[in-house]
Design a protein around this motif. Structure first.
Motif, PDB file in Angstrom:
ATOM      1  N   PRO A  10      40.507  47.532  -3.964  1.00 24.98           N
ATOM      2  CA  PRO A  10      40.044  46.139  -4.069  1.00 24.98           C
ATOM      3  C   PRO A  10      38.571  46.076  -4.474  1.00 24.98           C
ATOM      4  CG  PRO A  10      40.339  46.767  -1.761  1.00 24.98           C
ATOM      5  CD  PRO A  10      40.784  47.933  -2.592  1.00 24.98           C
ATOM      6  N   LEU A  11      38.188  44.968  -5.048  1.00 23.24           N
ATOM      7  CA  LEU A  11      36.822  44.796  -5.550  1.00 23.24           C
ATOM      8  C   LEU A  11      35.777  45.084  -4.473  1.00 23.24           C
ATOM      9  CD1 LEU A  11      34.839  43.902  -7.774  1.00 23.24           C
ATOM     10  CD2 LEU A  11      35.193  41.545  -7.001  1.00 23.24           C
ATOM     11  N   ASP A  12      36.030  44.674  -3.247  1.00 26.93           N
ATOM     12  CA  ASP A  12      35.010  44.843  -2.208  1.00 26.93           C
ATOM     13  C   ASP A  12      34.773  46.298  -1.811  1.00 26.93           C
ATOM     14  OD1 ASP A  12      37.328  45.281  -0.726  1.00 26.93           O
ATOM     15  OD2 ASP A  12      36.860  43.805   0.810  1.00 26.93           O
ATOM     16  N   LYS A  13      35.585  47.229  -2.283  1.00 26.26           N
ATOM     17  CA  LYS A  13      35.381  48.652  -1.994  1.00 26.26           C
ATOM     18  C   LYS A  13      34.477  49.332  -3.022  1.00 26.26           C
ATOM     19  CE  LYS A  13      37.942  48.832   1.650  1.00 26.26           C
ATOM     20  NZ  LYS A  13      37.340  48.954   2.950  1.00 26.26           N
ATOM     21  N   PHE A  14      34.182  48.651  -4.117  1.00 28.09           N
ATOM     22  CA  PHE A  14      33.282  49.205  -5.126  1.00 28.09           C
ATOM     23  C   PHE A  14      31.839  48.962  -4.679  1.00 28.09           C
ATOM     24  CE2 PHE A  14      37.149  48.634  -7.559  1.00 28.09           C
ATOM     25  CZ  PHE A  14      37.162  49.721  -8.408  1.00 28.09           C
ATOM     26  N   PRO A  15      31.003  49.998  -4.625  1.00 25.50           N
ATOM     27  CA  PRO A  15      29.636  49.828  -4.128  1.00 25.50           C
ATOM     28  C   PRO A  15      28.731  48.987  -5.019  1.00 25.50           C
ATOM     29  CG  PRO A  15      30.018  52.101  -4.805  1.00 25.50           C
ATOM     30  CD  PRO A  15      31.322  51.389  -4.921  1.00 25.50           C
ATOM     31  N   CYS A  16      29.051  48.865  -6.277  1.00 22.66           N
ATOM     32  CA  CYS A  16      28.240  48.105  -7.218  1.00 22.66           C
ATOM     33  C   CYS A  16      29.148  47.067  -7.872  1.00 22.66           C
ATOM     34  CB  CYS A  16      27.639  49.058  -8.253  1.00 22.66           C
ATOM     35  SG  CYS A  16      26.532  48.284  -9.427  1.00 22.66           S
ATOM     36  N   GLN A  17      28.750  45.792  -7.790  1.00 18.08           N
ATOM     37  CA  GLN A  17      29.587  44.715  -8.322  1.00 18.08           C
ATOM     38  C   GLN A  17      28.761  43.761  -9.161  1.00 18.08           C
ATOM     39  OE1 GLN A  17      31.619  42.867  -5.020  1.00 18.08           O
ATOM     40  NE2 GLN A  17      31.989  44.852  -4.073  1.00 18.08           N
ATOM     41  N   ARG A  18      29.448  43.124 -10.093  1.00 13.53           N
ATOM     42  CA  ARG A  18      28.769  42.175 -10.984  1.00 13.53           C
ATOM     43  C   ARG A  18      29.790  41.179 -11.500  1.00 13.53           C
ATOM     44  NH1 ARG A  18      25.894  42.441 -16.479  1.00 13.53           N
ATOM     45  NH2 ARG A  18      24.936  40.402 -16.345  1.00 13.53           N
ATOM     46  N   GLU A  19      29.381  39.941 -11.671  1.00 10.91           N
ATOM     47  CA  GLU A  19      30.247  38.920 -12.253  1.00 10.91           C
ATOM     48  C   GLU A  19      29.748  38.592 -13.656  1.00 10.91           C
ATOM     49  OE1 GLU A  19      32.371  35.667 -10.083  1.00 10.91           O
ATOM     50  OE2 GLU A  19      30.736  34.496 -10.979  1.00 10.91           O
ATOM     51  N   ILE A  20      30.690  38.386 -14.569  1.00  9.72           N
ATOM     52  CA  ILE A  20      30.355  38.042 -15.951  1.00  9.72           C
ATOM     53  C   ILE A  20      31.153  36.805 -16.336  1.00  9.72           C
ATOM     54  CG2 ILE A  20      30.566  38.757 -18.373  1.00  9.72           C
ATOM     55  CD1 ILE A  20      30.031  41.601 -17.496  1.00  9.72           C
ATOM     56  N   SER A  21      30.470  35.825 -16.913  1.00  8.23           N
ATOM     57  CA  SER A  21      31.146  34.637 -17.438  1.00  8.23           C
ATOM     58  C   SER A  21      31.668  34.945 -18.831  1.00  8.23           C
ATOM     59  CB  SER A  21      30.188  33.449 -17.494  1.00  8.23           C
ATOM     60  OG  SER A  21      29.840  33.059 -16.188  1.00  8.23           O
ATOM     61  N   LEU A  22      32.911  34.628 -19.051  1.00  5.73           N
ATOM     62  CA  LEU A  22      33.515  34.860 -20.371  1.00  5.73           C
ATOM     63  C   LEU A  22      32.993  33.824 -21.355  1.00  5.73           C
ATOM     64  CD1 LEU A  22      37.167  35.441 -19.131  1.00  5.73           C
ATOM     65  CD2 LEU A  22      35.479  37.172 -19.779  1.00  5.73           C
ATOM     66  N   ILE A  23      32.900  34.227 -22.621  1.00  7.00           N
ATOM     67  CA  ILE A  23      32.502  33.313 -23.684  1.00  7.00           C
ATOM     68  C   ILE A  23      33.614  33.269 -24.729  1.00  7.00           C
ATOM     69  CG2 ILE A  23      30.034  33.656 -23.283  1.00  7.00           C
ATOM     70  CD1 ILE A  23      30.005  35.539 -25.726  1.00  7.00           C
ATOM     71  N   PHE A  24      33.618  32.223 -25.528  1.00 11.70           N
ATOM     72  CA  PHE A  24      34.673  32.047 -26.514  1.00 11.70           C
ATOM     73  C   PHE A  24      34.748  33.229 -27.481  1.00 11.70           C
ATOM     74  CE2 PHE A  24      36.400  30.372 -30.511  1.00 11.70           C
ATOM     75  CZ  PHE A  24      37.652  29.986 -30.062  1.00 11.70           C
ATOM     76  N   ALA A  25      33.625  33.846 -27.790  1.00 14.56           N
ATOM     77  CA  ALA A  25      33.609  34.992 -28.709  1.00 14.56           C
ATOM     78  C   ALA A  25      34.381  36.190 -28.154  1.00 14.56           C
ATOM     79  CB  ALA A  25      32.170  35.400 -29.021  1.00 14.56           C
ATOM     80  N   ASP A  26      34.682  36.203 -26.856  1.00 15.72           N
ATOM     81  CA  ASP A  26      35.464  37.286 -26.253  1.00 15.72           C
ATOM     82  C   ASP A  26      36.960  37.164 -26.557  1.00 15.72           C
ATOM     83  OD1 ASP A  26      33.149  38.275 -25.011  1.00 15.72           O
ATOM     84  OD2 ASP A  26      33.499  37.101 -23.186  1.00 15.72           O
ATOM     85  N   VAL A  27      37.382  36.021 -27.088  1.00 13.29           N
ATOM     86  CA  VAL A  27      38.802  35.721 -27.272  1.00 13.29           C
ATOM     87  C   VAL A  27      39.282  36.181 -28.646  1.00 13.29           C
ATOM     88  CG1 VAL A  27      40.505  33.845 -27.302  1.00 13.29           C
ATOM     89  CG2 VAL A  27      38.559  33.739 -25.738  1.00 13.29           C
ATOM     90  N   ASP A  28      40.509  36.719 -28.693  1.00  8.32           N
ATOM     91  CA  ASP A  28      41.098  37.123 -29.965  1.00  8.32           C
ATOM     92  C   ASP A  28      42.079  36.063 -30.466  1.00  8.32           C
ATOM     93  OD1 ASP A  28      43.456  37.459 -28.513  1.00  8.32           O
ATOM     94  OD2 ASP A  28      43.334  39.637 -28.503  1.00  8.32           O
ATOM     95  N   ARG A  29      42.753  36.346 -31.568  1.00  6.41           N
ATOM     96  CA  ARG A  29      43.669  35.382 -32.197  1.00  6.41           C
ATOM     97  C   ARG A  29      44.863  35.048 -31.321  1.00  6.41           C
ATOM     98  NH1 ARG A  29      45.165  37.088 -38.057  1.00  6.41           N
ATOM     99  NH2 ARG A  29      46.399  35.228 -37.739  1.00  6.41           N
ATOM    100  N   ILE A  30      45.210  35.918 -30.408  1.00  2.00           N
ATOM    101  CA  ILE A  30      46.351  35.684 -29.519  1.00  2.00           C
ATOM    102  C   ILE A  30      45.960  34.748 -28.375  1.00  2.00           C
ATOM    103  CG2 ILE A  30      48.054  36.810 -28.032  1.00  2.00           C
ATOM    104  CD1 ILE A  30      47.651  39.341 -29.692  1.00  2.00           C
ATOM    105  N   GLY A  31      44.669  34.616 -28.113  1.00  2.00           N
ATOM    106  CA  GLY A  31      44.208  33.712 -27.079  1.00  2.00           C
ATOM    107  C   GLY A  31      43.811  34.371 -25.780  1.00  2.00           C
ATOM    108  N   HIS A  32      43.762  35.696 -25.781  1.00  2.00           N
ATOM    109  CA  HIS A  32      43.273  36.366 -24.568  1.00  2.00           C
ATOM    110  C   HIS A  32      42.005  37.140 -24.896  1.00  2.00           C
ATOM    111  CE1 HIS A  32      45.939  39.667 -26.156  1.00  2.00           C
ATOM    112  NE2 HIS A  32      44.914  40.390 -25.764  1.00  2.00           N
TER     113      HIS A  32
END
Length: 146
Positions: A10-32
């Motif tokens: 689970p995420l809480d077991k990783f000693p280093c964590q970070r959150e990233i906001s997705l941007i539209f440029a991350d999306v491909d033609r399929i929509g993911h």
């Protein structure tokens, strides 16, 4: 590389964590969110981990860490808009290298995992260079649970 059950951690077991906001440029033609963006997120996780390690040291250690291996397992699609959470930690510290394990999460679910190896080098010298004992000790503070 040694198998490590990153997809079950689970995420809480990783000693280093970070959150990233997705941007539209991350999306491909399929929509993911595309694989290139996911690879970039894991790169950001490695940089974040090394900055965390540096924060454990009384002074910045001169080093030149290079990525020499990475593998990524894509476990589920990642969807825009939203955020993703990264977790990363150290699997193994070698004489000249460090092996990382990372997980990418969206809505509490692990959607990708990555294993990578960084090697310490010295500019102008060929081959790997031994990691300083203080740096190795700081890396150990970021070890993933076994």
């Amino acid at each position: 590389m040694t198998a490590y059950p990153l997809d079950r951690l689970p995420l809480d077991k990783f000693p280093c964590q970070r959150e990233i906001s997705l941007i539209f440029a991350d999306v491909d033609r399929i929509g993911h969110v595309n694989n290139v963006a996911i690879s970039r997120f894991f790169e950001e996780a490695r940089v974040h981990l090394h900055r965390m390690v540096d924060s454990y040291l009384p002074e910045i250690q001169p080093k030149r860490i290079l990525l020499v291996h990475i593998d990524i397992d894509y476990l589920a699609e990642v969807f825009y808009p939203g955020d993703v959470q990264l977790g990363i930690g150290v699997i193994r510290v070698g004489r000249t290298s460090v092996q990382h394990g990372a997980g990418l999460f969206q809505d509490g679910r692990c959607v990708a995992v990555s294993r990578s190896v960084d090697v310490n080098t010295v500019e102008g010298r060929p081959g790997p260079a031994e990691l300083d004992a203080r740096y190795r000790s700081a890396l150990e503070k970021c070890r993933l649970p076994m």
